[in-house]
Design a protein around this motif. Structure first.
Motif, short mmCIF file in Angstrom:
data_model
loop_
_atom_site.label_atom_id
_atom_site.label_comp_id
_atom_site.label_asym_id
_atom_site.label_seq_id
_atom_site.Cartn_x
_atom_site.Cartn_y
_atom_site.Cartn_z
N SER A 49 1.00 -1.24 0.06
CA SER A 49 -0.13 0.21 -0.12
C SER A 49 -0.01 0.96 -0.02
CB SER A 49 -1.12 0.01 1.10
OG SER A 49 -2.30 -1.04 1.08
N GLY A 50 0.93 2.13 -0.95
CA GLY A 50 1.54 3.67 -1.04
C GLY A 50 1.08 4.09 -0.60
N CYS A 51 1.19 5.31 -0.59
CA CYS A 51 1.26 7.19 -0.83
C CYS A 51 1.89 7.80 -1.49
CB CYS A 51 1.38 7.12 1.12
SG CYS A 51 0.57 8.92 1.50
N HIS A 52 1.44 8.32 -2.51
CA HIS A 52 2.01 8.66 -3.56
C HIS A 52 1.55 10.47 -3.15
CE1 HIS A 52 1.27 5.20 -6.86
NE2 HIS A 52 2.17 4.74 -5.65
N ILE A 53 2.89 11.28 -3.84
CA ILE A 53 2.63 12.88 -3.03
C ILE A 53 3.20 13.05 -4.13
CG2 ILE A 53 4.01 14.44 -2.47
CD1 ILE A 53 5.16 12.94 -0.31
N CYS A 87 7.18 7.19 -1.74
CA CYS A 87 6.37 6.69 -0.02
C CYS A 87 4.87 6.08 0.37
CB CYS A 87 5.14 8.15 0.20
SG CYS A 87 7.00 9.52 0.49
N GLY A 88 5.57 4.85 1.21
CA GLY A 88 4.34 3.54 1.58
C GLY A 88 2.71 4.89 2.67
N SER A 89 2.28 4.07 2.42
CA SER A 89 1.02 3.98 3.84
C SER A 89 1.26 4.70 5.13
CB SER A 89 -0.31 2.85 3.48
OG SER A 89 0.32 2.00 3.79
N ASP A 90 2.80 4.25 5.20
CA ASP A 90 2.86 4.27 6.67
C ASP A 90 3.68 6.05 7.02
OD1 ASP A 90 5.25 3.59 5.36
OD2 ASP A 90 5.39 1.87 6.85
N ILE A 91 3.31 6.30 6.27
CA ILE A 91 4.72 7.82 6.82
C ILE A 91 3.52 8.37 7.52
CG2 ILE A 91 5.65 8.27 4.41
CD1 ILE A 91 3.29 10.38 3.43
N ASN A 92 4.86 9.59 8.62
CA ASN A 92 4.62 10.75 8.94
C ASN A 92 3.68 11.38 7.38
OD1 ASN A 92 3.64 13.31 9.79
ND2 ASN A 92 4.66 12.64 12.20
N PRO A 93 3.08 12.09 7.23
CA PRO A 93 2.40 13.21 6.33
C PRO A 93 3.50 14.63 6.28
CG PRO A 93 0.27 13.39 7.41
CD PRO A 93 1.15 12.41 7.95
N LEU A 100 6.39 14.98 7.87
CA LEU A 100 7.66 14.83 7.75
C LEU A 100 7.34 14.72 6.10
CD1 LEU A 100 8.59 13.00 10.98
CD2 LEU A 100 8.90 15.85 10.71
N ALA A 101 6.80 13.75 5.45
CA ALA A 101 6.91 12.92 3.89
C ALA A 101 6.82 14.72 2.63
CB ALA A 101 6.33 12.20 3.90
#
Length: 323
Positions: free
Chosen positions: A185-189, A284-290, A292-293
């Motif tokens: 699971s990602g968290c694309h920025i 980035c993955g889905s576990d980031i602190n937004p 900080l990222a």
């Protein structure tokens, strides 16, 4: 272990539609002596980075975080106490790959519709939800916004989905890689810079690079700085051991530092045209602190502009299979 002061940011105040007579407000962490921001608090770091972008460059940033998650048909307690988090004992809400599959997506619409409705009614505008490549995996996207508001909404989004899932006796996880054979699971920025004076997208210009048409030198320098500094920023982009298990070739997670226009095998994918031109960073993955990222990404790009760091040449190849 001394105390800190929490100063409510009243711009973040919202009623929570999934709870009765409940509101939520986010706070800044303040030093009780100086009454200033505690500099190492993640929200403080982002606010200080935004201030630098404004004061030194005359820019503000717009952003979006593109989160993915898995849904399981058991409650959180059942996943823990009965299934013991074993894949063989956990029932994903889907039966097969859901990516753009209307029938499979419809089967989980009863819960995803609740997520969208409660976010909307709690001040978090939603663009869409869709099934993803993993069994039981979904993506929900919220509307592009200024970078601080996006991070605040990211936090509310995750809390909403977990609490609404719990109220329905199902479970949602934002773990990067729940199981080895499951898609990560990602968290694309998504990120762009805009001029404070006229709201112009600073990335737009008259330069071409490969299939990318109409970019500026500031765009190239921002991208160059972001790429160059990424190896040093992995504590912000991949903060847990599990984060690194997502980086598998041909899995939609990038494995090399490269950029391209509209190429999903690249860690940095350029999307949009004109005022919508932006960089999608897919690391980035889905576990980031937004906070900080986003702060790390913005800082790296601004350093690229300051020092005129050129990016490597773009590539249109399948980057998983290039040297």
């Amino acid at each position: 272990f001394g105390d800190f002061h929490l100063s409510p940011d009243h711009h973040t105040f919202r009623k929570l539609s999934w709870q009765q007579q409940t509101a939520l407000v986010l706070c800044d962490v303040m030093d009780p002596v100086s009454h200033g921001l505690v500099p190492i608090a993640p929200r403080s770091i982002l606010k200080n980075t935004m201030q630098k972008a404004s004061a030194e460059f005359g820019y503000y940033a717009l952003a979006a975080s593109e989160l993915e998650y898995y849904i399981y048909e058991q409650s959180y307690r059942e996943c823990r106490n009965e299934a013991n988090y074993r894949q063989s004992q956990m029932r994903a809400i889907g039966d097969y790959m859901e990516d753009y599959h209307i029938l499979q997506g419809t089967r989980s619409e009863w819960i995803n519709a609740q997520f969208r409705r409660h976010l909307r009614d709690s001040g978090v505008p939603v663009e869409c939800t869709k099934g993803e490549a993993g069994i039981g995996q979904h993506e929900l996207n919220i509307v592009y916004d200024d970078v601080l508001s996006m991070c605040d909404k990211h936090v509310v989004y995750k809390q909403c989905l977990k609490e609404v899932a719990d109220l329905n006796n199902v479970a949602v996880t934002f773990m990067c890689k729940p199981f080895t054979d499951a898609s990560g699971s990602g968290c694309h920025i998504h990120l762009s810079l805009h001029d404070k004076q006229n709201d112009r997208n600073v990335f737009v210009g008259d330069m071409d690079r490969g299939r990318l048409k109409g970019c500026s030198k500031e765009f190239l320098w921002f991208l160059g700085g972001w790429i160059r500094h990424t190896p040093h920023l992995f504590p912000f982009f991949a903060p847990t051991i599990n984060s690194y298990k997502r980086f598998v070739s041909a899995s939609w997670a990038p494995t090399k530092l490269a950029w391209s226009f509209d190429n999903r095998t690249a860690g940095f994918r350029i999307v949009g045209h004109g005022n919508s031109l932006r960089i999608e960073m897919r690391i980035c993955g889905s576990d980031i602190n937004p906070y900080l990222a986003m702060a790390a990404s913005l800082s790296a790009g601004l350093d690229g502009i300051k020092n005129e760091i050129e990016p490597p040449p773009p590539t249109d190849d399948d980057i998983y299979n290039t040297q």
